[in-house]
Design an enzyme around this catalytic site. Sequence first.
Site, mmCIF file in Angstrom:
data_model
loop_
_atom_site.group_PDB
_atom_site.id
_atom_site.type_symbol
_atom_site.label_atom_id
_atom_site.label_comp_id
_atom_site.label_asym_id
_atom_site.label_seq_id
_atom_site.Cartn_x
_atom_site.Cartn_y
_atom_site.Cartn_z
ATOM 1 N N GLU A 23 1.079 -1.205 -0.081
ATOM 2 C CA GLU A 23 -0.125 0.057 0.073
ATOM 3 C C GLU A 23 0.944 1.184 -0.107
ATOM 4 O O GLU A 23 1.653 1.539 0.900
ATOM 5 C CB GLU A 23 -0.732 0.037 1.164
ATOM 6 C CG GLU A 23 -2.159 0.773 1.054
ATOM 7 C CD GLU A 23 -3.157 0.974 2.133
ATOM 8 O OE1 GLU A 23 -3.211 -0.100 2.842
ATOM 9 O OE2 GLU A 23 -3.488 2.133 2.423
ATOM 10 N N LYS A 40 -7.964 -0.882 11.229
ATOM 11 C CA LYS A 40 -7.386 -1.097 9.683
ATOM 12 C C LYS A 40 -5.902 -0.286 9.551
ATOM 13 O O LYS A 40 -4.960 -0.610 9.090
ATOM 14 C CB LYS A 40 -8.223 -0.938 8.659
ATOM 15 C CG LYS A 40 -7.771 -1.705 7.382
ATOM 16 C CD LYS A 40 -6.888 -0.656 6.354
ATOM 17 C CE LYS A 40 -6.393 -1.418 5.197
ATOM 18 N NZ LYS A 40 -5.323 -0.558 4.234
ATOM 19 N N ASP A 84 4.323 -14.352 11.710
ATOM 20 C CA ASP A 84 2.946 -14.914 11.201
ATOM 21 C C ASP A 84 1.792 -13.636 11.528
ATOM 22 O O ASP A 84 1.327 -13.339 12.460
ATOM 23 C CB ASP A 84 2.410 -15.926 12.065
ATOM 24 C CG ASP A 84 0.953 -16.691 11.524
ATOM 25 O OD1 ASP A 84 0.120 -15.948 10.913
ATOM 26 O OD2 ASP A 84 0.693 -17.869 12.002
ATOM 27 N N HIS A 93 -2.615 10.544 0.449
ATOM 28 C CA HIS A 93 -2.949 9.142 -0.345
ATOM 29 C C HIS A 93 -2.981 9.375 -1.713
ATOM 30 O O HIS A 93 -1.767 8.448 -2.324
ATOM 31 C CB HIS A 93 -4.224 8.666 -0.004
ATOM 32 C CG HIS A 93 -4.221 7.668 1.140
ATOM 33 N ND1 HIS A 93 -4.772 6.606 1.015
ATOM 34 C CD2 HIS A 93 -3.644 7.670 2.365
ATOM 35 C CE1 HIS A 93 -4.702 6.030 2.224
ATOM 36 N NE2 HIS A 93 -4.030 6.516 3.008
HETATM 37 P P1 NDP Z 1 8.811 -23.577 16.376
HETATM 38 O O1 NDP Z 1 7.993 -24.785 16.153
HETATM 39 O O2 NDP Z 1 9.796 -23.315 15.413
HETATM 40 O O3 NDP Z 1 9.342 -23.389 17.618
HETATM 41 C C1 NDP Z 1 10.173 -22.534 18.103
HETATM 42 C C2 NDP Z 1 11.713 -22.981 17.992
HETATM 43 O O4 NDP Z 1 12.729 -21.948 18.440
HETATM 44 C C3 NDP Z 1 12.129 -24.157 18.714
HETATM 45 O O5 NDP Z 1 12.870 -25.161 17.929
HETATM 46 C C4 NDP Z 1 13.038 -23.754 19.813
HETATM 47 O O6 NDP Z 1 14.227 -24.619 19.701
HETATM 48 C C5 NDP Z 1 13.845 -22.521 19.104
HETATM 49 N N1 NDP Z 1 14.474 -21.562 19.997
HETATM 50 C C6 NDP Z 1 15.550 -21.280 19.968
HETATM 51 N N2 NDP Z 1 15.798 -20.383 21.039
HETATM 52 C C7 NDP Z 1 14.612 -19.911 21.654
HETATM 53 C C8 NDP Z 1 14.208 -19.431 22.766
HETATM 54 N N3 NDP Z 1 15.057 -18.355 23.335
HETATM 55 N N4 NDP Z 1 12.748 -19.268 23.078
HETATM 56 C C9 NDP Z 1 12.048 -19.884 22.563
HETATM 57 N N5 NDP Z 1 12.297 -20.982 21.595
HETATM 58 C C10 NDP Z 1 13.613 -21.073 21.023
HETATM 59 O O7 NDP Z 1 7.820 -21.987 16.453
HETATM 60 P P2 NDP Z 1 6.568 -21.778 17.251
HETATM 61 O O8 NDP Z 1 6.411 -22.785 18.385
HETATM 62 O O9 NDP Z 1 7.064 -20.363 17.741
HETATM 63 O O10 NDP Z 1 5.635 -21.665 16.108
HETATM 64 C C11 NDP Z 1 5.458 -20.525 15.241
HETATM 65 C C12 NDP Z 1 4.969 -21.109 13.975
HETATM 66 O O11 NDP Z 1 3.771 -21.870 14.147
HETATM 67 C C13 NDP Z 1 4.839 -19.968 12.986
HETATM 68 O O12 NDP Z 1 5.547 -20.396 11.865
HETATM 69 C C14 NDP Z 1 3.432 -20.151 12.577
HETATM 70 O O13 NDP Z 1 2.879 -19.511 11.401
HETATM 71 C C15 NDP Z 1 2.663 -21.231 13.001
HETATM 72 N N6 NDP Z 1 1.512 -21.926 13.477
HETATM 73 C C16 NDP Z 1 0.484 -20.939 13.775
HETATM 74 C C17 NDP Z 1 -0.687 -21.307 14.279
HETATM 75 C C18 NDP Z 1 -1.518 -20.100 14.659
HETATM 76 O O14 NDP Z 1 -1.166 -19.200 14.823
HETATM 77 N N7 NDP Z 1 -2.808 -20.474 15.001
HETATM 78 C C19 NDP Z 1 -0.919 -22.694 14.290
HETATM 79 C C20 NDP Z 1 -0.104 -23.550 13.957
HETATM 80 C C21 NDP Z 1 1.408 -23.243 13.561
HETATM 81 P P3 NDP Z 1 13.835 -26.067 20.785
HETATM 82 O O15 NDP Z 1 13.264 -27.164 20.042
HETATM 83 O O16 NDP Z 1 15.026 -26.440 21.332
HETATM 84 O O17 NDP Z 1 13.036 -25.555 22.079
#
Ligand code: NDP
Length: 415
Positions: free
Chosen positions: A77, A255, A271, A368
């Site tokens: 936009e 918005k 996200d 705009h």
């Molecule tokens: P991840 O599944 O990637 O989990 C977080 C990752 O970050 C883990 O691998 C973790 O490592 C790592 N990590 C490293 N350092 C840190 C820290 N300091 N604190 C926390 N984590 C750390 O991502 P999320 O659980 O954050 O999920 C986000 C994703 O989920 C987005 O892509 C989103 O689009 C999607 N999503 C969204 C939904 C919704 O909003 N309704 C539904 C389903 C998915 P370790 O494994 O060692 O812990």
Amino acid sequence: MTDQRPFYRLTPEKRRERLAQQANLSKEQLDCLQKQSSRFGNELVENYVTDYRLPMGVVTGLMVNNKTYTVPMVTEEPSVIAAANNGAKRVRLSGGFHAEKQEHQVIGQVIISPVKDSAKCIRWLAQHTAEMIKVANAVRPSLVKRGGGAWKIEVRPLPDYLSVDIYIDVQEAMGANSVNTMAEAVGQYLINEGFPVLTAILSNLYLGSLQKVSCLVQTDYLKTAAMSGLQVAKRIASLSKLAQVDVLRAATHNKGIMNGIDAAVIASGNDWRSVEASAHAYAAYGHPYHGLATWQLTKQGLRGELTLPVSLGVVGGSIKLSQQSKINYQISGIRTSAELAAVVLSIGLAQNLAALRALATTGIQAGHMQLQYRSLAVSVGANADEVDKVVDALKPMDQVDQAAAKKVLQKIRRE
Ligand code: NDP
């Protein structure tokens, strides 16, 4: 012989070729799809073909808690980044944004279907919260090691259902995947205990992650050629009140805020649908849908406030997977999810200030349209050297549309 494999089994290159054949794309168009494709895309989404590019700019000099940021914003936009900079500058001159430190917790829900004796059920659940917390943390031990994890469980009776709300400290990640995994583990535990579990998933209304930002704008920084700063401030405060009482206006007010928030969230690799869902749910949480940011005229100046539930990560998901995402964090210097939430909301409030100031004075179209004219010029085929000339010719015209832009471009080319 044509490749009979289903689309999803093809390589990205073969998918592009198949689409080119089906849609009759030219060699040049096919090359464009290829050129814009990236190594990571195919790892991230199904049926990957190419990357869809959006323009990225920056807001400069965004002052939050006395620190000055340059923040990448991604949006199609035209007026958004200009407005964010405009609002950010007025607030910076007045001392900047103040952001409170955010608690970062995401709620996982385990929903129990209607049961005969819900009081007994609630009693049992209340007596077993420690076990449920243990079950949740057992599937994400790394989160616990970092100081996070599930720490509180509340049972919330709903019409017919029961919601077991698990509060999870997700540390520096957005948390959706982790929370879903933990909620499902608790769901399975409850199924094993004989409960009729309907589903288990996070809530996108991040009530455990409220972020508040505020600012105090000196009215002098709001004045226009035709209006004093105080007059403008009064009108902004009135517009803010209107957004509290009229849902039609509130939707547009919000918005405008999300114009800035989404653009910064996309550039951060987060996200943005999750941020949108949370913002609009919060706007209707506990009362009729209303404007998220408020402006009040005080003796000290125009006080703006924005509170939103947001869960943003600086790790996890697809954050920092691409070179672009890494560059963006280097540009902004943002290191923690709390810092990101503070900056993103400040952009939202800056955006709102710029929009309301325009509405309170010249109207939104004055600023705009200058920028929309550029899109219009490009849409009728103006090249980089011609865009400014088309825009200059359109500015004084009363009626500007594609036909007018086309005519102007033809005239420029003839001359
Ligand atoms: P991840 O599944 O990637 O989990 C977080 C990752 O970050 C883990 O691998 C973790 O490592 C790592 N990590 C490293 N350092 C840190 C820290 N300091 N604190 C926390 N984590 C750390 O991502 P999320 O659980 O954050 O999920 C986000 C994703 O989920 C987005 O892509 C989103 O689009 C999607 N999503 C969204 C939904 C919704 O909003 N309704 C539904 C389903 C998915 P370790 O494994 O060692 O812990």
